[in-house]
Design a protein around this motif. Sequence first.
Motif, short mmCIF file in Angstrom:
data_model
loop_
_atom_site.label_atom_id
_atom_site.label_comp_id
_atom_site.label_asym_id
_atom_site.label_seq_id
_atom_site.Cartn_x
_atom_site.Cartn_y
_atom_site.Cartn_z
N SER A 54 10.64 -7.79 6.98
CA SER A 54 9.67 -8.00 8.03
C SER A 54 8.30 -6.96 7.65
N ASP A 55 7.54 -6.87 8.73
CA ASP A 55 6.45 -6.25 8.23
C ASP A 55 6.64 -4.67 8.13
N HIS A 56 7.22 -4.01 8.78
CA HIS A 56 7.44 -2.62 8.99
C HIS A 56 6.04 -2.11 9.44
N GLY A 57 5.49 -1.18 8.54
CA GLY A 57 4.20 -0.58 8.86
C GLY A 57 3.01 -1.17 8.33
N LEU A 58 3.24 -2.41 7.61
CA LEU A 58 2.09 -2.99 6.76
C LEU A 58 0.87 -3.50 7.76
N GLU A 59 1.03 -3.89 8.98
CA GLU A 59 -0.01 -4.38 9.61
C GLU A 59 -0.89 -3.14 9.73
N ARG A 60 -0.33 -1.75 9.90
CA ARG A 60 -1.09 -0.69 10.34
C ARG A 60 -1.89 -0.27 9.06
N VAL A 61 -1.04 -0.40 7.85
CA VAL A 61 -1.71 -0.22 6.53
C VAL A 61 -2.63 -0.81 6.27
N ALA A 62 -2.60 -2.54 6.60
CA ALA A 62 -3.90 -3.29 6.24
C ALA A 62 -5.07 -2.82 7.32
N ALA A 63 -4.54 -2.46 8.34
CA ALA A 63 -5.71 -2.24 9.48
C ALA A 63 -6.50 -0.92 8.88
#
Lengths: 145, 145
Positions: A105-114
């Motif tokens: 799953s994404d874990h913190g990736l969405e935050r990193v991407a943002a």
Amino acid sequence: MVNARDVIGALEHGGYRLTAPRRALASLVAGREGHFTADDLLDAARRRHLGLGRATIFRALDALAELGIVERIDLPSGEHAFVACEAAHHHHVVCSSCGRATWASDHGLERVAAEIGRETGYRIDTHRLELFGLCAECLAAKAST
Amino acid sequence: MVNARDVIGALEHGGYRLTAPRRALASLVAGREGHFTADDLLDAARRRHLGLGRATIFRALDALAELGIVERIDLPSGEHAFVACEAAHHHHVVCSSCGRATWASDHGLERVAAEIGRETGYRIDTHRLELFGLCAECLAAKAST
DNA sequence: GTCCAGTTGCGACTGAGTCTCAGTATCTTG
DNA sequence: CAAGATACTGAGACTCAGTCGCAACTGGAC
Ligand SMILES: [Zn+2]
Ligand SMILES: [Zn+2]
Ligand SMILES: [Zn+2]
Ligand SMILES: [Zn+2]
């Protein structure tokens, strides 16, 4: 990993005709743990005398990718391969030794991407993360030698 | 983006011979903001009558990739392209409209990768993150229409 | 059962990337 | 600066993934 029933169900649900070649393809894709290329499937089909044409395999694979049953990944070697997976957004961890692919799953990736979006001024629409390493089994096998 | 001097310096430093074709290649790669394919370079070389052979371009690109001056990326379309960049570990943000590529640091990604490793039981060795979206300029251009 | 659009397999085609090889240019060493 | 070892080059043949066009076929709606 995914089973043939799911593949067939998804095709039906997606408005595709349920043809013999597609059923055959479903059985080839089902149960695979690792990544595979179109030619892997073609070989498998030939070995089982399923009489599938090259083009048909590519076309069916496109359809499955469209439906999210299968996903294209790019191996570090530059090869294009596929993995069977579920449709929800996720990322692949690929074993460089045996080829097994697991999804994460994404874990913190969405935050990193943002954050990267903020840093660079881009509006990030999509991202692709691929991780490569050794799976638990290959790790154990390597340790015991 | 990178300048020809850096490319040439890196080649020299990497033990490669400094040949005319490689100097020419360096000037073609230098100053590019976007991603480019081997064939883009081939066209550019022809347009400038540099007389570079196809194979030479592929070989030089391999060398540059080896040195980290250039990095292979996989576009969502499945095409293979390159971007000029620095050698330190980083990720690419690619504009889906104009092709411009910007690089971004890791932010929290190492942590995410470590966590995914823990979740899946893999020993993660490498990862590849590619982000796609619209760059600031394309965004502005789009807004003003 | 009839019918037609969706699908199939075949074979020809494309285009990226690799390989081979004879000839050439670079670097090193004296 | 000359000379030799060797890395490099360009041309073209080749491979291989993926696509396309087309005539034949078939799933499923009526
Ligand atoms: Zn493994
Ligand atoms: Zn994600
Ligand atoms: Zn842009
Ligand atoms: Zn990273």
